[in-house]
Design an enzyme around this catalytic site. Structure first.
Site, PDB file in Angstrom:
ATOM      1  N   ASP A  86       0.799  -1.238   0.000  1.00  8.20           N
ATOM      2  CA  ASP A  86       0.000   0.000   0.000  1.00  8.20           C
ATOM      3  C   ASP A  86       0.825   1.278   0.000  1.00  8.20           C
ATOM      4  OD1 ASP A  86       1.122   0.051   2.510  1.00  8.20           O
ATOM      5  OD2 ASP A  86      -0.702  -0.625   3.535  1.00  8.20           O
ATOM      6  N   GLU A 106      -0.317  -9.086  -0.802  1.00  5.54           N
ATOM      7  CA  GLU A 106      -0.830  -8.461   0.434  1.00  5.54           C
ATOM      8  C   GLU A 106      -2.069  -7.614   0.109  1.00  5.54           C
ATOM      9  OE1 GLU A 106       1.937  -7.143   3.801  1.00  5.54           O
ATOM     10  OE2 GLU A 106       0.761  -5.314   3.449  1.00  5.54           O
ATOM     11  N   HIS A 112      13.717   5.696  12.311  1.00  7.76           N
ATOM     12  CA  HIS A 112      13.467   5.862  10.871  1.00  7.76           C
ATOM     13  C   HIS A 112      14.200   7.114  10.375  1.00  7.76           C
ATOM     14  CE1 HIS A 112      11.202   6.465   7.139  1.00  7.76           C
ATOM     15  NE2 HIS A 112      10.610   5.298   7.310  1.00  7.76           N
TER      16      HIS A 112
HETATM   17  C1  UD1 Z   1       6.915   4.960   3.365  1.00  8.27           C
HETATM   18  C2  UD1 Z   1       5.487   4.574   2.955  1.00  8.27           C
HETATM   19  C3  UD1 Z   1       4.780   3.904   4.130  1.00  8.27           C
HETATM   20  C4  UD1 Z   1       5.596   2.739   4.673  1.00  8.27           C
HETATM   21  C5  UD1 Z   1       7.013   3.214   4.992  1.00  8.27           C
HETATM   22  C6  UD1 Z   1       7.878   2.035   5.403  1.00  8.27           C
HETATM   23  C7  UD1 Z   1       4.289   6.003   1.360  1.00  8.27           C
HETATM   24  C8  UD1 Z   1       3.491   7.223   1.165  1.00  8.27           C
HETATM   25  N1  UD1 Z   1       4.730   5.777   2.606  1.00  8.27           N
HETATM   26  O1  UD1 Z   1       6.795   5.940   4.398  1.00  8.27           O
HETATM   27  O2  UD1 Z   1       3.527   3.407   3.691  1.00  8.27           O
HETATM   28  O3  UD1 Z   1       4.979   2.258   5.845  1.00  8.27           O
HETATM   29  O4  UD1 Z   1       7.600   3.808   3.828  1.00  8.27           O
HETATM   30  O5  UD1 Z   1       9.029   2.455   6.088  1.00  8.27           O
HETATM   31  O6  UD1 Z   1       4.506   5.269   0.424  1.00  8.27           O
HETATM   32  N2  UD1 Z   1      14.467   8.494   4.078  1.00  8.27           N
HETATM   33  C9  UD1 Z   1      15.852   8.401   3.956  1.00  8.27           C
HETATM   34  N3  UD1 Z   1      16.401   7.203   3.594  1.00  8.27           N
HETATM   35  C10 UD1 Z   1      15.660   6.076   3.356  1.00  8.27           C
HETATM   36  C11 UD1 Z   1      14.271   6.178   3.503  1.00  8.27           C
HETATM   37  C12 UD1 Z   1      13.686   7.390   3.847  1.00  8.27           C
HETATM   38  O7  UD1 Z   1      16.559   9.373   4.150  1.00  8.27           O
HETATM   39  O8  UD1 Z   1      16.228   5.034   3.032  1.00  8.27           O
HETATM   40  C13 UD1 Z   1      13.853   9.799   4.441  1.00  8.27           C
HETATM   41  C14 UD1 Z   1      13.851  10.814   3.254  1.00  8.27           C
HETATM   42  O9  UD1 Z   1      14.080  12.105   3.766  1.00  8.27           O
HETATM   43  C15 UD1 Z   1      12.414  10.696   2.734  1.00  8.27           C
HETATM   44  C16 UD1 Z   1      11.660  10.485   4.041  1.00  8.27           C
HETATM   45  O10 UD1 Z   1      12.483   9.607   4.811  1.00  8.27           O
HETATM   46  O11 UD1 Z   1      12.013  11.858   2.020  1.00  8.27           O
HETATM   47  C17 UD1 Z   1      10.266   9.898   3.909  1.00  8.27           C
HETATM   48  O12 UD1 Z   1      10.233   8.733   3.067  1.00  8.27           O
HETATM   49  P1  UD1 Z   1       8.804   8.281   2.425  1.00  8.27           P
HETATM   50  O13 UD1 Z   1       9.009   7.016   1.651  1.00  8.27           O
HETATM   51  O14 UD1 Z   1       8.170   9.427   1.733  1.00  8.27           O
HETATM   52  O15 UD1 Z   1       7.908   8.018   3.709  1.00  8.27           O
HETATM   53  P2  UD1 Z   1       7.986   6.886   4.822  1.00  8.27           P
HETATM   54  O16 UD1 Z   1       7.537   7.508   6.095  1.00  8.27           O
HETATM   55  O17 UD1 Z   1       9.292   6.208   4.770  1.00  8.27           O
HETATM   56  N1  UDP Z   2      12.528  -3.492  10.000  1.00  9.83           N
HETATM   57  C1  UDP Z   2      13.905  -3.551   9.764  1.00  9.83           C
HETATM   58  N2  UDP Z   2      14.721  -2.682  10.450  1.00  9.83           N
HETATM   59  C2  UDP Z   2      14.253  -1.744  11.310  1.00  9.83           C
HETATM   60  C3  UDP Z   2      12.848  -1.675  11.528  1.00  9.83           C
HETATM   61  C4  UDP Z   2      12.018  -2.558  10.847  1.00  9.83           C
HETATM   62  O1  UDP Z   2      14.376  -4.393   8.985  1.00  9.83           O
HETATM   63  O2  UDP Z   2      15.063  -0.995  11.893  1.00  9.83           O
HETATM   64  C5  UDP Z   2      11.640  -4.417   9.254  1.00  9.83           C
HETATM   65  C6  UDP Z   2      10.601  -5.173  10.071  1.00  9.83           C
HETATM   66  O3  UDP Z   2      11.096  -6.435  10.488  1.00  9.83           O
HETATM   67  C7  UDP Z   2       9.438  -5.323   9.091  1.00  9.83           C
HETATM   68  C8  UDP Z   2       9.573  -4.116   8.188  1.00  9.83           C
HETATM   69  O4  UDP Z   2      10.886  -3.619   8.377  1.00  9.83           O
HETATM   70  O5  UDP Z   2       9.577  -6.485   8.275  1.00  9.83           O
HETATM   71  C9  UDP Z   2       8.560  -3.062   8.540  1.00  9.83           C
HETATM   72  O6  UDP Z   2       8.860  -1.873   7.880  1.00  9.83           O
HETATM   73  P1  UDP Z   2       8.253  -0.483   8.317  1.00  9.83           P
HETATM   74  O7  UDP Z   2       7.885  -0.523   9.755  1.00  9.83           O
HETATM   75  O8  UDP Z   2       9.209   0.560   7.856  1.00  9.83           O
HETATM   76  O9  UDP Z   2       6.975  -0.336   7.377  1.00  9.83           O
HETATM   77  P2  UDP Z   2       5.459  -0.848   7.489  1.00  9.83           P
HETATM   78  O10 UDP Z   2       5.463  -2.314   7.689  1.00  9.83           O
HETATM   79  O11 UDP Z   2       4.818  -0.086   8.592  1.00  9.83           O
HETATM   80  O12 UDP Z   2       4.873  -0.448   6.171  1.00  9.83           O
END
Ligand code: UD1
Ligand code: UDP
Length: 372
Positions: free
Chosen positions: A97, A119, A245
């Site tokens: 999603d 999923e 995160h």
């Molecule tokens: C995204 C997904 C969310 C999912 C989550 C898993 C959308 C809208 N959101 O949210 O559904 O639960 O991923 O973790 O698709 N960033 C880094 N390095 C990385 C990853 C992220 O620096 O490797 C930072 C960047 O500044 C980026 C920000 O995190 O702009 C947000 O990333 P984004 O994918 O937009 O949102 P998430 O909260 O990670």
């Molecule tokens: N996870 C990971 N390292 C972390 C935190 C989470 O590998 O530091 C794994 C966790 O085991 C799970 C997945 O990442 O399989 C969940 O990702 P996240 O919570 O970012 O996204 P969501 O599931 O909420 O979309």
């Protein structure tokens, strides 16, 4: 031979599609399989691909700091067009999603490829919660040709939306396949955990925290941090370990609020084997993650979910997960009760497998070999 394209972009998508990609790649006589990494995530995704040894055939490299939903969606659609025209897949697999899921589905629909949604069928009652994931998965369901559901209740959600039963396949969740693969790897290579162990305090019980969702940006994450601070002060025998995160909207608040508390350990996001090792070593998990809610029942770890709604009712019904919301007092009371009340703890910590027995990948590929 059928041409299959897997599109993924974030950490959880990569974890959950990795075992399926490997399985399709093993079946070279049936399928030509390619992967497209949108790069919605960077470091957090790359470490998953390293662990599962998955190469990206196409890389869209879209991530920027503090990216917006508009920019993610717009870049993926226009860049994926070039990939779709180059490879011309018969089937495109998307997962879950995220914005990658939704934008890749739309681009594939425009191209005319058949869409396979893994999923599929998770729902809350509110289109805006979680935001934007609830809308992303509903849009993907409208566009998809095949829907691989983790449970019967997710199948039921799709039937209510008039999706044809013959296109819905209940498989369990591929996250359990990934979890079992990861646990086995840790057994074979325990030295990979050494560096994490050296960062933890000795002789303390572990409480693990993750938090990242958009609905918890601002007040939500601030409340979670306030609760952790209070709990850490009162529970000196515990350490509160928080792999933070990389989103600056989370990272900055967590570091401001929780720096310099002796039994709060702030660390960078962990790679998958280190994270599941730490889940297994934890007494309690506090999280808003979807994936963690699915993994925890298999490991028998009580989870306090800091969200108001969940699309994963199976974990709540199994008794492992409690939905608490992001009010500071409620988080403190619920976690403290679990620490103090051993009969409640024992009840919540029995292991269950509502998301399958680790054979989801087998079920998906068998469906493909039989019917396509
Ligand atoms: C995204 C997904 C969310 C999912 C989550 C898993 C959308 C809208 N959101 O949210 O559904 O639960 O991923 O973790 O698709 N960033 C880094 N390095 C990385 C990853 C992220 O620096 O490797 C930072 C960047 O500044 C980026 C920000 O995190 O702009 C947000 O990333 P984004 O994918 O937009 O949102 P998430 O909260 O990670
Ligand atoms: N996870 C990971 N390292 C972390 C935190 C989470 O590998 O530091 C794994 C966790 O085991 C799970 C997945 O990442 O399989 C969940 O990702 P996240 O919570 O970012 O996204 P969501 O599931 O909420 O979309």
């Amino acid at each position: 031979m059928k041409k299959i394209l897997f599109v993924f972009g974030t950490r959880p998508e990569a974890i959950k599609v990795a075992p399926l990609i490997k399985k399709f790649q093993e079946n070279k006589d049936y399928f030509i399989t390619k992967t497209c990494n949108t790069g919605q995530h960077k470091e957090m995704l790359d470490q998953v691909l390293d662990f599962f040894q998955i190469e990206s055939d196409y890389k869209l490299n879209i991530m920027t700091e503090n990216q917006t939903l508009y920019s993610i969606t717009e870049k993926i659609i226009s860049k994926l067009k070039i990939v779709l025209e180059d490879f011309s897949p018969d089937y495109v697999f998307v997962h879950g999603d995220t914005s990658t899921t939704m934008a890749a589905s739309l681009a594939s629909f425009y191209h005319g490829a058949k869409i396979c949604h893994i999923e599929a069928g998770l729902r809350t009652s509110d289109l805006r919660n979680p935001f934007p994931e609830e809308a992303n998965r509903r849009i993907t369901s409208v566009l998809a040709n095949y829907h691989f559901c983790p449970t019967n209740s997710s199948k039921h959600n799709l039937l209510k939306e008039n999706i044809k039963e013959e296109n819905i396949i209940v498989t369990g969740n591929t996250v359990i396949d990934a979890l079992f693969y990861g646990l086995e790897k840790i057994k074979q290579k325990p030295h990979k955990i050494q560096s994490l162990k050296s960062k933890l305090l000795k002789n303390k019980k572990n409480i693990l925290i993750t938090c990242h969702r958009r609905e918890n940006h601002g007040e939500g994450i601030l409340n979670v941090c306030k609760a952790i601070k209070q709990l850490a002060i009162v529970n000196e025998n515990h350490q509160f370990i928080f792999p933070v995160h990389l989103n600056p909207k989370i990272l900055n608040i967590v570091h401001n609020e929780l720096n310099n508390i002796q039994n709060v350990v702030l660390i960078e996001p962990l790679d998958y084997p280190n994270f599941i090792w730490l889940m297994n070593e934890s007494q309690i998990i506090i999280t808003d993650s979807g994936g963690v809610q699915e993994e925890a029942p298999s490991l028998g770890k009580p989870v306090i979910v800091v969200r108001d709604e969940t699309e994963r009712p199976e974990a709540v019904e199994a008794g492992t997960v409690k939905l608490v919301g992001s009010d500071t007092e409620l988080i403190i009371n619920n976690v403290q009760e679990l620490i103090d009340n051993s009969s409640l703890y024992n009840k919540m910590s029995s292991a269950h497998n509502p998301y399958g027995d680790g054979n989801s990948v087998e079920k998906i590929i068998n469906f493909f070999k039989t019917y396509q």
